[in-house]
Design a protein around this motif. Structure first.
Motif, PDB file in Angstrom:
ATOM      1  N   LYS A  27       0.795  -1.220   0.000  1.00 25.54           N
ATOM      2  CA  LYS A  27       0.000   0.000   0.000  1.00 25.54           C
ATOM      3  C   LYS A  27       0.835   1.281   0.000  1.00 25.54           C
ATOM      4  N   LEU A  28       2.119   1.155  -0.223  1.00 28.28           N
ATOM      5  CA  LEU A  28       2.953   2.350  -0.317  1.00 28.28           C
ATOM      6  C   LEU A  28       2.525   3.133  -1.557  1.00 28.28           C
ATOM      7  N   PRO A  29       2.289   4.436  -1.432  1.00 31.61           N
ATOM      8  CA  PRO A  29       1.829   5.219  -2.584  1.00 31.61           C
ATOM      9  C   PRO A  29       2.719   5.018  -3.811  1.00 31.61           C
ATOM     10  N   ARG A  30       2.098   4.908  -4.960  1.00 26.68           N
ATOM     11  CA  ARG A  30       2.836   4.617  -6.193  1.00 26.68           C
ATOM     12  C   ARG A  30       3.874   5.686  -6.503  1.00 26.68           C
ATOM     13  N   ASN A  31       3.535   6.945  -6.285  1.00 29.35           N
ATOM     14  CA  ASN A  31       4.495   8.006  -6.599  1.00 29.35           C
ATOM     15  C   ASN A  31       5.731   7.916  -5.716  1.00 29.35           C
ATOM     16  N   LEU A  32       5.552   7.470  -4.457  1.00 30.23           N
ATOM     17  CA  LEU A  32       6.699   7.301  -3.572  1.00 30.23           C
ATOM     18  C   LEU A  32       7.546   6.112  -4.018  1.00 30.23           C
ATOM     19  N   GLN A  33       6.889   5.026  -4.451  1.00 29.84           N
ATOM     20  CA  GLN A  33       7.626   3.880  -4.986  1.00 29.84           C
ATOM     21  C   GLN A  33       8.450   4.273  -6.214  1.00 29.84           C
ATOM     22  N   GLU A  34       7.858   5.086  -7.077  1.00 26.88           N
ATOM     23  CA  GLU A  34       8.562   5.519  -8.285  1.00 26.88           C
ATOM     24  C   GLU A  34       9.775   6.366  -7.923  1.00 26.88           C
ATOM     25  N   THR A  35       9.608   7.246  -6.936  1.00 29.16           N
ATOM     26  CA  THR A  35      10.720   8.095  -6.506  1.00 29.16           C
ATOM     27  C   THR A  35      11.862   7.247  -5.945  1.00 29.16           C
ATOM     28  N   LEU A  36      11.516   6.269  -5.095  1.00 27.45           N
ATOM     29  CA  LEU A  36      12.537   5.408  -4.492  1.00 27.45           C
ATOM     30  C   LEU A  36      13.211   4.529  -5.543  1.00 27.45           C
ATOM     31  N   THR A  37      12.412   3.969  -6.446  1.00 24.39           N
ATOM     32  CA  THR A  37      12.969   3.116  -7.497  1.00 24.39           C
ATOM     33  C   THR A  37      13.948   3.900  -8.351  1.00 24.39           C
ATOM     34  N   ASP A  38      13.568   5.118  -8.695  1.00 26.42           N
ATOM     35  CA  ASP A  38      14.459   5.972  -9.497  1.00 26.42           C
ATOM     36  C   ASP A  38      15.730   6.302  -8.729  1.00 26.42           C
ATOM     37  N   ALA A  39      15.599   6.525  -7.427  1.00 23.28           N
ATOM     38  CA  ALA A  39      16.779   6.843  -6.611  1.00 23.28           C
ATOM     39  C   ALA A  39      17.737   5.659  -6.529  1.00 23.28           C
ATOM     40  N   PHE A  40      17.202   4.460  -6.288  1.00 19.74           N
ATOM     41  CA  PHE A  40      18.054   3.266  -6.210  1.00 19.74           C
ATOM     42  C   PHE A  40      18.723   2.978  -7.555  1.00 19.74           C
ATOM     43  N   ALA A  41      18.047   3.345  -8.647  1.00 22.19           N
ATOM     44  CA  ALA A  41      18.617   3.121  -9.978  1.00 22.19           C
ATOM     45  C   ALA A  41      19.833   4.011 -10.224  1.00 22.19           C
ATOM     46  N   LYS A  42      19.967   5.088  -9.447  1.00 27.74           N
ATOM     47  CA  LYS A  42      21.078   6.022  -9.632  1.00 27.74           C
ATOM     48  C   LYS A  42      22.220   5.791  -8.634  1.00 27.74           C
ATOM     49  N   ILE A  43      22.027   4.854  -7.696  1.00 30.69           N
ATOM     50  CA  ILE A  43      23.078   4.563  -6.708  1.00 30.69           C
ATOM     51  C   ILE A  43      23.947   3.425  -7.224  1.00 30.69           C
ATOM     52  N   PRO A  44      25.246   3.633  -7.390  1.00 31.98           N
ATOM     53  CA  PRO A  44      26.113   2.559  -7.895  1.00 31.98           C
ATOM     54  C   PRO A  44      26.375   1.491  -6.833  1.00 31.98           C
ATOM     55  N   VAL A  45      26.557   0.268  -7.274  1.00 32.52           N
ATOM     56  CA  VAL A  45      26.843  -0.840  -6.366  1.00 32.52           C
ATOM     57  C   VAL A  45      28.138  -0.590  -5.595  1.00 32.52           C
ATOM     58  N   SER A  46      29.065   0.134  -6.201  1.00 37.51           N
ATOM     59  CA  SER A  46      30.359   0.398  -5.560  1.00 37.51           C
ATOM     60  C   SER A  46      30.210   1.171  -4.253  1.00 37.51           C
ATOM     61  N   SER A  47      29.069   1.838  -4.070  1.00 32.40           N
ATOM     62  CA  SER A  47      28.869   2.621  -2.850  1.00 32.40           C
ATOM     63  C   SER A  47      28.395   1.759  -1.682  1.00 32.40           C
ATOM     64  N   PHE A  48      28.049   0.512  -1.946  1.00 33.45           N
ATOM     65  CA  PHE A  48      27.553  -0.351  -0.878  1.00 33.45           C
ATOM     66  C   PHE A  48      28.723  -0.832  -0.021  1.00 33.45           C
ATOM     67  N   PRO A  49      28.570  -0.890   1.310  1.00 42.16           N
ATOM     68  CA  PRO A  49      29.673  -1.293   2.192  1.00 42.16           C
ATOM     69  C   PRO A  49      30.234  -2.668   1.859  1.00 42.16           C
ATOM     70  N   GLN A  50      31.517  -2.836   2.099  1.00 46.71           N
ATOM     71  CA  GLN A  50      32.185  -4.109   1.854  1.00 46.71           C
ATOM     72  C   GLN A  50      31.767  -5.145   2.904  1.00 46.71           C
ATOM     73  N   VAL A  51      31.973  -6.420   2.578  1.00 40.61           N
ATOM     74  CA  VAL A  51      31.716  -7.486   3.538  1.00 40.61           C
ATOM     75  C   VAL A  51      32.657  -7.313   4.729  1.00 40.61           C
ATOM     76  N   PRO A  52      32.278  -7.822   5.904  1.00 40.59           N
ATOM     77  CA  PRO A  52      33.165  -7.710   7.074  1.00 40.59           C
ATOM     78  C   PRO A  52      34.558  -8.255   6.774  1.00 40.59           C
ATOM     79  N   GLY A  53      35.562  -7.476   7.119  1.00 44.70           N
ATOM     80  CA  GLY A  53      36.933  -7.893   6.838  1.00 44.70           C
ATOM     81  C   GLY A  53      37.410  -7.513   5.454  1.00 44.70           C
ATOM     82  N   GLY A  54      36.464  -7.089   4.597  1.00 46.54           N
ATOM     83  CA  GLY A  54      36.833  -6.637   3.268  1.00 46.54           C
ATOM     84  C   GLY A  54      37.143  -7.728   2.266  1.00 46.54           C
ATOM     85  N   LYS A  55      37.020  -8.993   2.658  1.00 47.14           N
ATOM     86  CA  LYS A  55      37.334 -10.093   1.751  1.00 47.14           C
ATOM     87  C   LYS A  55      36.203 -11.110   1.768  1.00 47.14           C
TER      88      LYS A  55
END
Length: 443
Positions: A27-55
């Motif tokens: 039931k999340l409003p569609r316009n809010l879903q569209e905004t979030l989906t568009d935002a996640f589409a612009k975030i690169p995977v490289s910005s996600f934190p590394q696994v613990p220990g980095g390896k």
């Protein structure tokens, strides 16, 4: 060939069916879903934190199943990518990585091995009398059917036959049905499973080829986080490997749990605080109806619980009591490690109830919360509270209960929470992932 193509098409259709159901119920409003989906589409995977220990922890394909179980358990992880030792000099990730090994695959292998062994034991008088490995191997292939590798199936039952001839009384299985034979074998059976040949030497490569429930579908570091979120939600991936373009080795390994912890870190941001303040019922959670919840009764056998997980491709079950489904515990795929690593505790495993299993583990670990304590919430709980609980307790699901009897009326998984925030733009899968990913996801 045509049948394989049909199965892949059906699997992809199942992904669509789940996501369409989610979209129709949330039931999340569609316009809010569209905004979030568009935002996640612009975030690169490289910005996600590394696994613990980095390896990233990886498992060599030549590792034995027993050692792989220990690696997963000691590292407190449910899965790991499997490397092909024959391709160590390759520059192509398709050759380097064979797939992802997880507890689900190991559970399936052990259960089917147990079924094959039980069938062999029903003819144990013949094995003890000196029936050759070839004949016993044929029995193994018959017991496992087409679901397991014939070579392993043959060796599996040959090993059981050898155990019977080596000291287990022949009359334990003679003239009895397979379950009874397995009951009688008890602790000696688990000695065969993980401590004697061929199980002791059975390699991870045998599992990864036959039970490839977790295909290796990587994304690049410059891919969008939306692609990762879709793989972890709609496409049922438990984890997504990350590879840098031009470099065949893993840079990161993004799990559903890691994404939930990332969402928890968004506290204080207007968009997150606005959404997370809503009760889950106002957001359409849980996405299932009460009669769709898969449970296990506390007096059922623990093997039935693991088989239900296997057959329904789910990672955990609420343990309930009575017709009103009062929740009294929880079992998950992760708990199979107690059966595999401490067989001495479960010599009568074929007759062990869910309650007996939970009590035995609690006694052995001196901590009842290790297995039995269910994590629950109510319909009026906020999404923020649910995310906090999932992240802090390091669990993969939370059960929704109602009334004074704590009746289970729903389950909210990590996958459901991730699905809550996004939808799939038209043609995104076809345009972004391409044919190769469709083939791998359809396996």
């Amino acid at each position: 060939m045509a049948q394989a193509k049909t199965e892949k098409t059906l699997k992809l259709a199942n992904y669509d069916a789940y996501f369409e159901m989610v979209q129709s119920r949330k039931k999340l409003p569609r316009n809010l879903q569209e905004t979030l989906t568009d935002a996640f589409a612009k975030i690169p995977v490289s910005s996600f934190p590394q696994v613990p220990g980095g390896k990233v922890i990886e498992i060599d394909a030549d590792t034995s199943i027993g050692d792989a179980v220990k690696i997963l358990s000691e590292s407190n992880i449910l899965s790991a990518p499997v490397r092909n030792p024959a391709a160590q000099n390759s520059k192509d990730w398709r050759e380097i990585y064979l797939g992802i090994l997880d507890y689900s695959a190991i559970v399936l292998w052990v259960l089917e091995g147990a079924d094959a062994a039980a069938a062999a034991l029903s003819a144990s008088s013949a094995a003890a009398a000196g029936v050759g490995a070839g004949a016993v191997g044929a029995l193994g292939a018959l017991a496992l059917g087409a679901t397991g590798p014939a070579a392993v199936a043959g060796l599996t039952v040959a090993a059981v036959g050898a155990a019977v001839a080596g000291g287990v009384a022949a009359d334990r299985g003679a003239g009895k049905d397979a379950p009874t034979a397995a009951d009688k074998l008890g602790e000696d059976f688990y000695k065969v499973i993980l401590q004697e040949e061929p199980f002791k030497s059975t390699k991870v490569s045998s599992i990864i080829k036959s039970y490839r429930w977790a295909p290796f579908v990587p994304v690049a570091t410059d891919s969008s986080m939306l692609s990762v979120l879709l793989l972890l939600s709609k496409y049922r991936m438990r984890n997504v490997p990350v590879i840098e373009r031009g470099n065949p080795f893993l840079k990161n390994f993004i799990t559903q749990s890691a994404v939930i912890r990332g969402l928890e870190g968004c506290k204080g941001r207007d968009w997150f605080d606005c959404i997370s303040a809503h009760p889950i019922s106002e957001l359409g959670l849980p996405y299932m109806s009460p009669d769709e919840v898969i449970c296990v009764q506390n007096d059922e056998l623990i093997l039935e619980a693991f088989k239900k997980m296997r057959d329904n491709n789910i990672g955990g079950l609420p343990v309930v009591e009575g017709t009103k489904k009062k929740i009294v515990g929880n079992v998950s795929i992760r708990d199979i490690r107690f059966l595999l690593l401490k067989p001495e505790l479960f010599s009568n495993f074929r007759q062990l109830t869910v309650t007996g299993f939970m009590n035995t583990v609690a006694s052995a670990t001196h901590d009842a919360t290790k297995v039995s304590t269910p994590i629950t919430c109510k319909h009026e709980s906020t999404l923020g509270n649910v995310i906090d609980t999932l992240a802090s307790k390091l669990v993969h699901r939370i059960y929704v209960t109602a009334g004074e009897d704590d009746e289970v009326i729903g389950v909210i998984t990590l996958r459901d929470v991730i699905s809550c925030f996004i939808f799939e733009p038209p043609n995104f899968f076809d345009n972004y992932f391409g044919f190769s990913a469709q083939e791998m996801l359809g396996q």
